[in-house]
Design an enzyme around this catalytic site. Structure first.
Site, PDB file in Angstrom:
ATOM      1  N   ARG A 215      48.523  15.680  25.355  1.00 21.83           N
ATOM      2  CA  ARG A 215      49.529  14.679  25.687  1.00 21.83           C
ATOM      3  C   ARG A 215      50.634  14.352  25.192  1.00 21.83           C
ATOM      4  O   ARG A 215      50.178  13.298  24.059  1.00 21.83           O
ATOM      5  CB  ARG A 215      49.302  14.295  27.142  1.00 21.83           C
ATOM      6  CG  ARG A 215      49.513  14.826  28.844  1.00 21.83           C
ATOM      7  CD  ARG A 215      50.201  15.495  29.053  1.00 21.83           C
ATOM      8  NE  ARG A 215      49.444  16.246  30.253  1.00 21.83           N
ATOM      9  CZ  ARG A 215      48.742  17.514  30.941  1.00 21.83           C
ATOM     10  NH1 ARG A 215      49.152  18.311  29.316  1.00 21.83           N
ATOM     11  NH2 ARG A 215      48.949  18.083  31.680  1.00 21.83           N
ATOM     12  N   HIS A 263      55.028  23.163  24.833  1.00 23.78           N
ATOM     13  CA  HIS A 263      53.818  23.089  25.985  1.00 23.78           C
ATOM     14  C   HIS A 263      53.029  24.890  27.105  1.00 23.78           C
ATOM     15  O   HIS A 263      53.165  24.807  28.449  1.00 23.78           O
ATOM     16  CB  HIS A 263      54.570  21.452  27.215  1.00 23.78           C
ATOM     17  CG  HIS A 263      53.478  21.562  27.939  1.00 23.78           C
ATOM     18  ND1 HIS A 263      53.855  20.404  28.554  1.00 23.78           N
ATOM     19  CD2 HIS A 263      51.816  22.375  28.297  1.00 23.78           C
ATOM     20  CE1 HIS A 263      51.627  20.212  28.891  1.00 23.78           C
ATOM     21  NE2 HIS A 263      51.480  20.601  28.725  1.00 23.78           N
TER      22      HIS A 263
END
Ligand code: NAP
Ligand code: GLV
Length: 300
Positions: A215, A263
């Site tokens: 993350r 992502h």
């Protein structure tokens, strides 16, 4: 929505699948939700909710809700296809660092014949994976398949064939010292926030590579850019960022040693996620325990 409805029907689910914002849905009729980043407070307005299914492996965008109904089980996505995709992405990223893919791409964009000789081969390059869970174990298997020695660091010791396991704070520096390409596959928790910062980067060998597929909250991007500039890091692949989409003016886009990906490391298709959730709903309705639930004390 029609895609999701078709996918649940194809999986044999008997549930009535509706869109989140369907105004005709009675909140008291909702027993299950499948979500990624619900608006804060929305889940608390569903009084008969039995299970929250996260549509990703990381559920930090759900647990960020201060009004999250904590008594409702929260299930993290873990499908074989997600692990396969992550293994492929991490292997691609490690090979990209090994072969200088960022440099090759930049030269091609300028029609420049930039001959160079990549120094290392896979068997000479130890990949260190932080977080040896569902995703990390799949990545380890694939990396080993093409010859990378793999070591891993996690909260508790692990036994994965061929992978040397390091655990906890006491073994972190020994793990980092032995790593040439560091892969972050940790969940977002208070302990992992800003873990990819100068002190950790300094513990790596000079010229190490970095891949972050965990993350954005885990990285201090300014420290990573400084380490790339100084040569402490020879290259990096970052798939996750604090702010997504990454703003066009961000210096990460143009750094010559950094590959930015949006992502996309691992998201299985809707059909696979719907089939997985349909199977878990059926298991729940038979009274069986749900797998891979979020632990509020542990934070993942
Ligand atoms: P998982 O199965 O729960 O594995 C998490 C691993 O992290 C475990 O090995 C755990 O160790 C370790 N860990 C947690 N906190 C730690 C700490 N403070 N120090 C050391 N190790 C720690 O999770 P997963 O399914 O593999 O997914 C991992 C993460 O990958 C997700 O949370 C998400 O953030 C990210 N992800 C990103 C993408 C993408 O597309 N970029 C896709 C999927 C997942 P123990 O088992 O010993 O507790
Ligand atoms: C994607 O980032 C996931 O957590 O599945």
């Amino acid at each position: 929505m029609p895609d999701w409805q078709r996918a649940f029907a194809a999986a044999g689910a008997t549930v009535d699948v509706r869109w989140w914002d369907d105004a005709t849905v009675d909140p008291a009729a909702v027993r299950y939700v499948l979500v990624w980043d619900p608006e804060p407070g929305r889940l608390a307005k569903l009084p008969k909710l039995e299970v929250i299914f996260g549509s990703g492996a990381g559920v930090d965008f759900i647990t960020a809700d201060p009004d999250l109904p904590r008594h409702v089980p929260l299930v993290r996505m873990a499908t074989p296809g997600a692990a396969q995709r992550m293994g492929e992405f991490v292997t691609w990223a490690a090979l990209s660092l090994l072969k200088g893919a960022r440099r090759i791409g930049a030269a091609q964009a300028e029609r420049r014949w930039d001959y160079f000789e990549p120094e290392w081969t896979a068997p000479e390059t130890t990949v260190g994976i932080m977080g040896l869970g569902h995703m990390g174990a799949a990545a380890a298997r694939m990396l080993q398949g093409i010859g990378f020695p793999v070591i891993a660091w996690s909260r508790t010791p692990k036994q994965v064939p061929g992978v040397r396991s390091y655990a906890g704070g006491a073994e972190r520096d020994a793990f980092l010292t032995a790593t040439r390409i560091l892969v972050c596959l940790l969940p977002a928790t208070p302990e992992t926030r800003h873990i990819l910062a100068k002190p950790l980067l300094d513990a790596l060998p000079d010229g190490a590579g970095l891949v972050n597929v965990g993350r954005g909250s885990q990285q201090k991007i300014e420290d990573i850019l400084a380490a790339l500039d100084s040569g402490k890091l020879s290259g990096a692949v970052l798939d996750v960022f604090d702010q997504e989409p990454l703003p066009p003016e961000h210096p990460a886009w143009t750094h010559p040693k950094l590959l930015v990906t949006p992502h996309l490391a691992s998201l299985p298709p809707r059909s696979e996620r719907a089939a997985h959730v349909a199977k878990l709903i059926a298991a729940h309705e038979r009274g069986e325990a749900l797998p891979n639930t979020y632990d509020h004390a542990r934070g993942y």
